[in-house]
Design a protein around this motif. Structure first.
Motif, PDB file in Angstrom:
ATOM      1  N   GLN A 184      -2.370  -1.455  37.956  1.00  0.00           N
ATOM      2  CA  GLN A 184      -3.007  -1.781  36.687  1.00  0.00           C
ATOM      3  C   GLN A 184      -2.800  -0.649  35.684  1.00  0.00           C
ATOM      4  O   GLN A 184      -2.499  -0.880  34.505  1.00  0.00           O
ATOM      5  CB  GLN A 184      -4.505  -2.027  36.915  1.00  0.00           C
ATOM      6  CG  GLN A 184      -5.250  -2.435  35.644  1.00  0.00           C
ATOM      7  CD  GLN A 184      -6.736  -2.668  35.914  1.00  0.00           C
ATOM      8  OE1 GLN A 184      -7.208  -2.532  37.039  1.00  0.00           O
ATOM      9  NE2 GLN A 184      -7.482  -3.011  34.879  1.00  0.00           N
ATOM     10  N   LEU A 185      -2.924   0.611  36.171  1.00  0.00           N
ATOM     11  CA  LEU A 185      -2.712   1.763  35.313  1.00  0.00           C
ATOM     12  C   LEU A 185      -1.268   1.808  34.814  1.00  0.00           C
ATOM     13  O   LEU A 185      -0.995   2.087  33.648  1.00  0.00           O
ATOM     14  CB  LEU A 185      -3.040   3.048  36.085  1.00  0.00           C
ATOM     15  CG  LEU A 185      -2.796   4.373  35.343  1.00  0.00           C
ATOM     16  CD1 LEU A 185      -3.645   4.444  34.081  1.00  0.00           C
ATOM     17  CD2 LEU A 185      -3.098   5.546  36.259  1.00  0.00           C
ATOM     18  N   ALA A 186      -0.341   1.492  35.698  1.00  0.00           N
ATOM     19  CA  ALA A 186       1.071   1.492  35.312  1.00  0.00           C
ATOM     20  C   ALA A 186       1.344   0.464  34.228  1.00  0.00           C
ATOM     21  O   ALA A 186       2.090   0.710  33.274  1.00  0.00           O
ATOM     22  CB  ALA A 186       1.940   1.221  36.537  1.00  0.00           C
ATOM     23  N   SER A 187       0.703  -0.714  34.352  1.00  0.00           N
ATOM     24  CA  SER A 187       0.892  -1.773  33.357  1.00  0.00           C
ATOM     25  C   SER A 187       0.334  -1.338  32.010  1.00  0.00           C
ATOM     26  O   SER A 187       0.948  -1.558  30.953  1.00  0.00           O
ATOM     27  CB  SER A 187       0.203  -3.058  33.827  1.00  0.00           C
ATOM     28  OG  SER A 187       0.794  -3.512  35.035  1.00  0.00           O
ATOM     29  N   SER A 195       5.993   6.720  29.434  1.00  0.00           N
ATOM     30  CA  SER A 195       7.016   6.747  30.481  1.00  0.00           C
ATOM     31  C   SER A 195       6.334   7.018  31.809  1.00  0.00           C
ATOM     32  O   SER A 195       5.852   8.107  32.070  1.00  0.00           O
ATOM     33  CB  SER A 195       8.036   7.858  30.179  1.00  0.00           C
ATOM     34  OG  SER A 195       8.966   7.944  31.227  1.00  0.00           O
ATOM     35  N   TYR A 196       6.323   6.030  32.650  1.00  0.00           N
ATOM     36  CA  TYR A 196       5.641   6.170  33.936  1.00  0.00           C
ATOM     37  C   TYR A 196       6.411   5.358  34.962  1.00  0.00           C
ATOM     38  O   TYR A 196       6.584   4.152  34.784  1.00  0.00           O
ATOM     39  CB  TYR A 196       4.202   5.664  33.839  1.00  0.00           C
ATOM     40  CG  TYR A 196       3.392   5.877  35.090  1.00  0.00           C
ATOM     41  CD1 TYR A 196       2.780   7.115  35.335  1.00  0.00           C
ATOM     42  CD2 TYR A 196       3.258   4.864  36.017  1.00  0.00           C
ATOM     43  CE1 TYR A 196       2.039   7.319  36.478  1.00  0.00           C
ATOM     44  CE2 TYR A 196       2.506   5.071  37.172  1.00  0.00           C
ATOM     45  CZ  TYR A 196       1.909   6.299  37.389  1.00  0.00           C
ATOM     46  OH  TYR A 196       1.169   6.490  38.513  1.00  0.00           O
ATOM     47  N   GLU A 197       6.917   6.006  35.992  1.00  0.00           N
ATOM     48  CA  GLU A 197       7.724   5.331  36.999  1.00  0.00           C
ATOM     49  C   GLU A 197       6.919   5.138  38.265  1.00  0.00           C
ATOM     50  O   GLU A 197       6.725   6.032  39.059  1.00  0.00           O
ATOM     51  CB  GLU A 197       8.967   6.177  37.296  1.00  0.00           C
ATOM     52  CG  GLU A 197       9.935   5.517  38.272  1.00  0.00           C
ATOM     53  CD  GLU A 197      10.423   4.164  37.797  1.00  0.00           C
ATOM     54  OE1 GLU A 197      10.008   3.169  38.437  1.00  0.00           O
ATOM     55  OE2 GLU A 197      11.160   4.102  36.825  1.00  0.00           O
TER      56      GLU A 197
END
Length: 202
Positions: A184-187, A195-197
């Motif tokens: 959820q945080l990545a979304s 930028s988050y992988e």
């Protein structure tokens, strides 16, 4: 004594020197064979042990009043002086003389039961070491303790190194709730253009 360990420098030096001289097996640790390998004159008499180097000639004498295992260890102590030391102890500073004695004593333990001659593939006891290497009980006990102590600390350092090494974080190893929150945080970050992988954690 089942687990080999990494010998200290002096022990490696002893084994390397003996192997180079053709001293490979416990049966090679006879005074006459050692003296032939290193070109040393050897004798025993009714008196104190000693060693001397005169030019290119080296001499060792041991005390014939001692039992053979004790006389053998006395010979190895003097051999340590011949192979590792220079100078006349009667005319040197006390600290240097004491250092040479300490070094010769350490040499004699490793030379009496060299690392490369120990069969780590089978169990040993103090008495089996005494019989195989023709040494005193005190030397066999000391040498076995030396190996066991070094093996213990080597294994402990290895274990602590594994414990202290950082573990890779893998999302798949986390609980389903943690995985849901992280995804959820990545979304949310992706929606904001951050930028988050997250795939690298999966």
């Amino acid at each position: 004594m089942n687990n080999p360990y990494n010998p200290p420098l002096i022990e490696k030096w002893v084994s390397k020197t003996f192997v180079h001289a053709g001293l490979i097996y416990p049966s090679d640790l006879r005074a006459n064979k050692i003296c032939k390998a290193f070109n040393i004159e050897y004798g025993h008499h009714f008196g104190i042990a000693g060693s001397r180097m005169v030019g290119n000639d080296s001499f060792i004498v041991t005390d014939e009043r001692l039992q053979l295992p004790e006389q053998h260890e006395q010979f190895l102590h003097e051999l340590g002086h011949i192979l590792r030391h220079d100078g006349d102890q009667c005319n040197m500073p006390q600290m240097l003389r004491e250092y040479q004695e300490w070094d010769a004593e350490l040499f004699s333990m490793y030379a009496a039961i060299p690392f490369h001659m120990i069969d780590f593939g089978r169990p040993h006891t103090v008495h089996s070491i005494m019989e195989e290497f023709k040494v005193t009980k005190a030397t066999a006990f000391k040498r076995m303790g030396d190996i066991q102590q070094k093996s213990y600390w080597a294994e402990r350092r290895k274990h602590e190194s594994k414990r202290s090494s950082p573990k890779q974080f893998l999302l798949k190893n986390c609980s389903s709730e943690t995985q849901r929150i992280m995804n959820q945080l990545a979304s949310q970050l992706a929606e904001k253009g951050a930028s988050y992988e997250i795939k690298s954690l999966l």
